[in-house]
Write a protein that holds these residues in place. Structure first.
Motif, PDB file in Angstrom:
ATOM      1  N   ARG A 239       0.824  -1.226   0.000  1.00 19.50           N
ATOM      2  CA  ARG A 239       0.000   0.000   0.000  1.00 19.50           C
ATOM      3  C   ARG A 239       0.856   1.273   0.000  1.00 19.50           C
ATOM      4  O   ARG A 239       0.467   2.326   0.503  1.00 19.50           O
ATOM      5  CB  ARG A 239      -0.988   0.021   1.152  1.00 19.50           C
ATOM      6  N   ASN A 240       2.026   1.189  -0.593  1.00 24.18           N
ATOM      7  CA  ASN A 240       2.917   2.344  -0.697  1.00 24.18           C
ATOM      8  C   ASN A 240       2.984   2.778  -2.161  1.00 24.18           C
ATOM      9  O   ASN A 240       3.657   2.148  -2.975  1.00 24.18           O
ATOM     10  CB  ASN A 240       4.307   1.986  -0.168  1.00 24.18           C
ATOM     11  N   TYR A 241       2.285   3.845  -2.470  1.00 22.80           N
ATOM     12  CA  TYR A 241       2.236   4.380  -3.832  1.00 22.80           C
ATOM     13  C   TYR A 241       3.108   5.633  -3.984  1.00 22.80           C
ATOM     14  O   TYR A 241       2.846   6.471  -4.833  1.00 22.80           O
ATOM     15  CB  TYR A 241       0.787   4.685  -4.223  1.00 22.80           C
ATOM     16  N   ASN A 242       4.131   5.734  -3.155  1.00 26.34           N
ATOM     17  CA  ASN A 242       5.085   6.856  -3.219  1.00 26.34           C
ATOM     18  C   ASN A 242       4.386   8.216  -3.172  1.00 26.34           C
ATOM     19  O   ASN A 242       4.725   9.122  -3.930  1.00 26.34           O
ATOM     20  CB  ASN A 242       5.939   6.769  -4.484  1.00 26.34           C
ATOM     21  N   ASP A 243       3.415   8.349  -2.296  1.00 26.43           N
ATOM     22  CA  ASP A 243       2.672   9.595  -2.096  1.00 26.43           C
ATOM     23  C   ASP A 243       1.856  10.035  -3.312  1.00 26.43           C
ATOM     24  O   ASP A 243       1.435  11.194  -3.378  1.00 26.43           O
ATOM     25  CB  ASP A 243       3.601  10.738  -1.657  1.00 26.43           C
ATOM     26  N   LEU A 244       1.628   9.148  -4.273  1.00 21.67           N
ATOM     27  CA  LEU A 244       0.725   9.471  -5.371  1.00 21.67           C
ATOM     28  C   LEU A 244      -0.707   9.358  -4.848  1.00 21.67           C
ATOM     29  O   LEU A 244      -1.006   8.528  -3.995  1.00 21.67           O
ATOM     30  CB  LEU A 244       0.921   8.505  -6.538  1.00 21.67           C
ATOM     31  N   ARG A 245      -1.584  10.217  -5.337  1.00 26.32           N
ATOM     32  CA  ARG A 245      -2.991  10.167  -4.939  1.00 26.32           C
ATOM     33  C   ARG A 245      -3.680   9.045  -5.708  1.00 26.32           C
ATOM     34  O   ARG A 245      -3.666   9.047  -6.933  1.00 26.32           O
ATOM     35  CB  ARG A 245      -3.665  11.506  -5.210  1.00 26.32           C
ATOM     36  N   ILE A 246      -4.274   8.134  -4.994  1.00 20.67           N
ATOM     37  CA  ILE A 246      -4.949   6.991  -5.612  1.00 20.67           C
ATOM     38  C   ILE A 246      -6.393   7.371  -5.904  1.00 20.67           C
ATOM     39  O   ILE A 246      -7.073   7.966  -5.060  1.00 20.67           O
ATOM     40  CB  ILE A 246      -4.908   5.764  -4.679  1.00 20.67           C
ATOM     41  N   GLU A 247      -6.852   7.030  -7.112  1.00 18.57           N
ATOM     42  CA  GLU A 247      -8.227   7.274  -7.518  1.00 18.57           C
ATOM     43  C   GLU A 247      -8.734   6.063  -8.296  1.00 18.57           C
ATOM     44  O   GLU A 247      -7.947   5.310  -8.865  1.00 18.57           O
ATOM     45  CB  GLU A 247      -8.332   8.512  -8.418  1.00 18.57           C
ATOM     46  N   ALA A 248     -10.054   5.915  -8.343  1.00 18.99           N
ATOM     47  CA  ALA A 248     -10.683   4.849  -9.118  1.00 18.99           C
ATOM     48  C   ALA A 248     -11.783   5.457  -9.982  1.00 18.99           C
ATOM     49  O   ALA A 248     -12.487   6.376  -9.543  1.00 18.99           O
ATOM     50  CB  ALA A 248     -11.248   3.781  -8.190  1.00 18.99           C
ATOM     51  N   TYR A 249     -11.911   4.930 -11.208  1.00 14.45           N
ATOM     52  CA  TYR A 249     -12.880   5.447 -12.166  1.00 14.45           C
ATOM     53  C   TYR A 249     -13.708   4.320 -12.751  1.00 14.45           C
ATOM     54  O   TYR A 249     -13.167   3.281 -13.131  1.00 14.45           O
ATOM     55  CB  TYR A 249     -12.171   6.156 -13.329  1.00 14.45           C
ATOM     56  N   VAL A 250     -15.004   4.563 -12.855  1.00  9.32           N
ATOM     57  CA  VAL A 250     -15.903   3.696 -13.607  1.00  9.32           C
ATOM     58  C   VAL A 250     -16.371   4.513 -14.801  1.00  9.32           C
ATOM     59  O   VAL A 250     -16.950   5.591 -14.638  1.00  9.32           O
ATOM     60  CB  VAL A 250     -17.114   3.246 -12.767  1.00  9.32           C
ATOM     61  N   CYS A 251     -16.093   4.015 -16.008  1.00 10.11           N
ATOM     62  CA  CYS A 251     -16.502   4.699 -17.241  1.00 10.11           C
ATOM     63  C   CYS A 251     -17.820   4.106 -17.704  1.00 10.11           C
ATOM     64  O   CYS A 251     -17.873   2.926 -18.049  1.00 10.11           O
ATOM     65  CB  CYS A 251     -15.459   4.511 -18.332  1.00 10.11           C
ATOM     66  N   THR A 252     -18.858   4.909 -17.705  1.00 10.82           N
ATOM     67  CA  THR A 252     -20.183   4.448 -18.084  1.00 10.82           C
ATOM     68  C   THR A 252     -20.714   5.298 -19.239  1.00 10.82           C
ATOM     69  O   THR A 252     -20.204   6.392 -19.495  1.00 10.82           O
ATOM     70  CB  THR A 252     -21.147   4.524 -16.889  1.00 10.82           C
ATOM     71  N   PRO A 253     -21.754   4.804 -19.924  1.00 11.13           N
ATOM     72  CA  PRO A 253     -22.316   5.574 -21.041  1.00 11.13           C
ATOM     73  C   PRO A 253     -22.832   6.935 -20.600  1.00 11.13           C
ATOM     74  O   PRO A 253     -23.238   7.109 -19.455  1.00 11.13           O
ATOM     75  CB  PRO A 253     -23.481   4.689 -21.533  1.00 11.13           C
ATOM     76  N   GLU A 254     -22.827   7.874 -21.535  1.00  6.08           N
ATOM     77  CA  GLU A 254     -23.319   9.229 -21.244  1.00  6.08           C
ATOM     78  C   GLU A 254     -24.779   9.218 -20.831  1.00  6.08           C
ATOM     79  O   GLU A 254     -25.252  10.150 -20.184  1.00  6.08           O
ATOM     80  CB  GLU A 254     -23.140  10.120 -22.480  1.00  6.08           C
ATOM     81  N   THR A 255     -25.503   8.167 -21.200  1.00 11.95           N
ATOM     82  CA  THR A 255     -26.928   8.078 -20.878  1.00 11.95           C
ATOM     83  C   THR A 255     -27.183   7.707 -19.420  1.00 11.95           C
ATOM     84  O   THR A 255     -28.311   7.807 -18.948  1.00 11.95           O
ATOM     85  CB  THR A 255     -27.605   7.039 -21.795  1.00 11.95           C
ATOM     86  N   TYR A 256     -26.140   7.256 -18.702  1.00 11.58           N
ATOM     87  CA  TYR A 256     -26.318   6.938 -17.281  1.00 11.58           C
ATOM     88  C   TYR A 256     -26.546   8.230 -16.496  1.00 11.58           C
ATOM     89  O   TYR A 256     -25.928   9.259 -16.792  1.00 11.58           O
ATOM     90  CB  TYR A 256     -25.059   6.257 -16.735  1.00 11.58           C
TER      91      TYR A 256
END
Length: 198
Positions: free
Chosen positions: A150-167
């Motif tokens: 769990r050491n990402y060298n102080d990088l900010r961790i983010e998660a993305y879900v790419c869904t259709p524009e209609t959502y």
């Protein structure tokens, strides 16, 4: 050594095949697309004949039926590493249910899952797609957390879900999922198809 270089070296030490799949992109703006179950950087787009070019097995490959609504766009980038995760030529290949790719630069480390081919807009189907995407992101983050302590060298961790524009964006269902995700693994979760690298 920059944070980018440190992270690349750390990943290389923990994943034997990293150098086979990692790509470094220097363009300020570029896109990633899912093609036949694999994520690729889009090298170019030809609007006139509706084609796009990607690199498959080291060769530039032209594919048809380009759809600009099925992209994850990276904007205001400097140097970004792209690592396809699942699929035939991904870091982890087929098997467990992992997210589609990760990207990182000197500031961010992002886990991304495509769900852009969803066509049913019924509330239950949307919720099911979102939950499946979140499970894939959790699996991938858990694996990386384990490999990297769990050491990402102080990088900010983010998660993305790419869904259709209609959502529906920012609806109560999504907000509840994003809060629960953060409460469980302390990673911000976004439902959007672009990343501004600022």
């Amino acid at each position: 050594m920059s944070k980018f270089e440190e992270m690349r070296d750390k990943l290389s030490n923990n994943f034997d095949n990293l150098n086979d799949v990692l790509e470094v992109e220097l363009r300020e703006k570029f896109s990633i697309i899912d093609y036949k179950g694999q994520s690729f950087i889009v090298l170019s787009i030809n609007i006139e004949d509706n084609t796009f070019t990607i690199k498959v097995n080291g060769k530039d490959t032209v594919a048809s039926d380009f759809d600009n609504t099925k992209l994850f766009n990276i904007i205001d980038a400097k140097t970004v590493a792209f690592i396809p995760i699942d699929g035939k030529n991904g870091l982890l290949g087929f098997g467990e249910s992992y997210c589609d790719f990760v990207i990182f630069d000197d500031n961010y480390f992002c886990f991304v899952e495509f769900k852009l081919n969803a066509t049913i807009l019924e509330e239950r189907a949307i919720r099911k797609n979102r939950k499946k995407a979140i499970a894939q992101l959790k699996n991938t983050i858990a694996l990386f957390d384990s490999k990297l302590n769990r050491n990402y060298n102080d990088l900010r961790i983010e998660a993305y879900v790419c869904t259709p524009e209609t959502y529906p964006r920012g609806d109560r269902g999504w907000t509840d999922l994003a809060i629960a995700f953060y409460d469980e693994i302390e990673v911000p979760l976004f439902e959007q198809n672009e990343k501004f690298c600022v």
